[in-house]
Structures are given as C-alpha cells and as structure tokens.
Scaffold this motif. Structure first.
Motif: not given
Length: 261
Positions: A98, A151, A196
């Motif tokens: 991420y 998300v 994410k």
C-alpha cells in the motif's frame, strides 16, 4: 539450502550492473543495499531460498525499477514465494505494498494527496455517485467496529479535483483469491494494507500518474493475478478498452467534496 542461497546471491551480485541500470535516478537505493535486503529476506523466509534464482533476480530488478526497498517496516514492496503449478517449483514474485503504491502515485507531481481507508460494519458510511458525488465516513470509535465491509480510496489532485473509488469486501476477496500469493505473504500478515493497496492500484488506471509508475503497477497486477492482457479488469475478468473515457468514474470538484466532508 545455504549452497542454493549462496548461488542466488552470486547470480544477483553478478548482475549488479543491471540492477544499477534499473535503479536509474532513484538515489535513495543502490544495488549493494538491495542485495543485502534480499539476503536478509532469505534468512527470514526460508522459502525464498528455494525459489528459482531467475525469479529472485527478476523481482529485485522490478523493485529497482520503481525505486522501492522490499520488506522492512515501510512495507513499500515484498518478495513473496509462490508455487508455480506449471513448472512445479517455487518462484519469487514482486508484490507492491500500500505505501509503495502511495509513493509511486505522489511521484507524478500531479497528486497532492492520496489515501485509502477501511470501512467496518459498525462505522457510519455513505457513498453517493452523481453530479454531487460524496463520501461520508464516521468510524466507530467506541466498542467493536465489526468485520470489514469494504475499502475506499480518495485522491486530491493538484488541480483541486478529487477522485474516489469504493470496493466492497466481496470484490477485494475476488482479487485476493486470484492472487498467486493469496495464501502466503502480506495477504496473510497484512490483509488490510493489501486491501487498501488493491483499491489504490485500481485508481491508478484513472489518475495522472507517470508512464513508468503506471507500467510498474500494471505489470505488478498482471504478475500477481497471472494475466497478460492489460485491458482485463481484475475483479470481474471483463474485457474493456481502458482508452474509452466512458469507463472512467467521475472526478469530483472541490465544491463536491466540501459539501461531503
């Protein structure tokens, strides 16, 4: 095992010039540091020592190309072993994290800020697309937040515009289960960070990131999911023409987001 590990390190050492070439202008890294990182990762994860030397070298060069250091506390990217059923052997896969995706996005100079957030069942969350698209997210601060619901990602461009993306848990799981490393590495140890990352990677298709960063994200996605067609959407397998702007979701204006946030 130690003999094979030494053979791998010798191969990588012999290709140091190729690694330096791949690093280009990424001054924060050098070939010697990357080789030390690989050696450390092999000690921490014995399965890496069983991977083919060629796949290890390929993953290192991918990391060098985008200027990201594998492993470590930053979690920019990872070297993950996976079982290649076709070759009946372990191979090493380069996997973006991420924070690595965030770093690549900001390198374009056209993205002021970008982030992704996890939404839980007991959060107050509402998303609306349209002429006044908006996100309203109020986390559950007291008690059990519940299971992950999905998300979302939000990017603010230097032009003042916003772009947002929402992925429910079901879609994230569809991508994870298709990943060659779904049962190993960061998908098991850092699920939320990988979820994410998955949302931010999808955003790359529509954000003004540099060509090198776009290609790096695209290649990493194809390698992880085992596909070769860049026009295959990772969550459904649907073939689309990404040059068709009708496929793009709406970019929000500052006024839109000010009304929402």
């Amino acid at each position: 095992m130690n003999k094979k590990k030494n053979t791998m390190l010798q191969l990588i050492e012999s290709r140091k010039n190729k690694i330096e070439e791949a690093l280009g202008n990424h001054a924060s890294l050098n070939a010697d540091k990357l080789i030390r990182v690989v050696s450390t990762d092999m000690r921490k994860n014995p399965k890496l020592g069983q991977c083919s030397p060629e796949s290890i070298l390929g993953a290192v060069i991918q990391a060098a190309t985008v200027g990201l250091e594998p492993g470590g506390v930053l979690g920019h990217c990872y070297l993950v072993p996976y079982w290649n059923h076709k070759r009946q052997s372990l191979e090493c896969q380069f996997l973006l994290g991420y924070r690595g995706m965030i770093k690549l996005a900001r390198q374009s100079g056209e993205i002021a800020n970008i982030e992704a957030r996890v939404v839980y069942e007991n959060d107050r969350f509402d998303i609306c697309y349209g002429t006044e698209s908006r996100i309203d997210h109020q986390p559950c601060l007291d008690g059990d937040p519940g299971l992950i619901k999905g998300v979302y990602g939000l990017a603010k461009l230097t032009s003042g515009e916003y772009y947002m993306e929402w992925m429910p848990l079901q879609k994230i799981e569809e991508i994870r289960t298709r990943s060659k490393s779904s049962n190993d590495g960061p998908w098991q140890t850092d699920y939320e960070e990988m979820a994410k990352k998955t949302v931010v990677r999808r955003m790359f298709k529509y954000l003004p990131v540099g060509d090198a960063e776009q290609k790096a994200a695209q290649k990493e996605e194809q390698d992880e999911l085992g596909v070769s067609d860049p026009d295959i959407i990772e969550s459904t397998g649907e073939v689309v023409n990404m040059s068709d702007h009708s496929q793009k979701q709406q970019v929000l204006t500052v006024n839109d987001l000010n009304k929402a946030l």
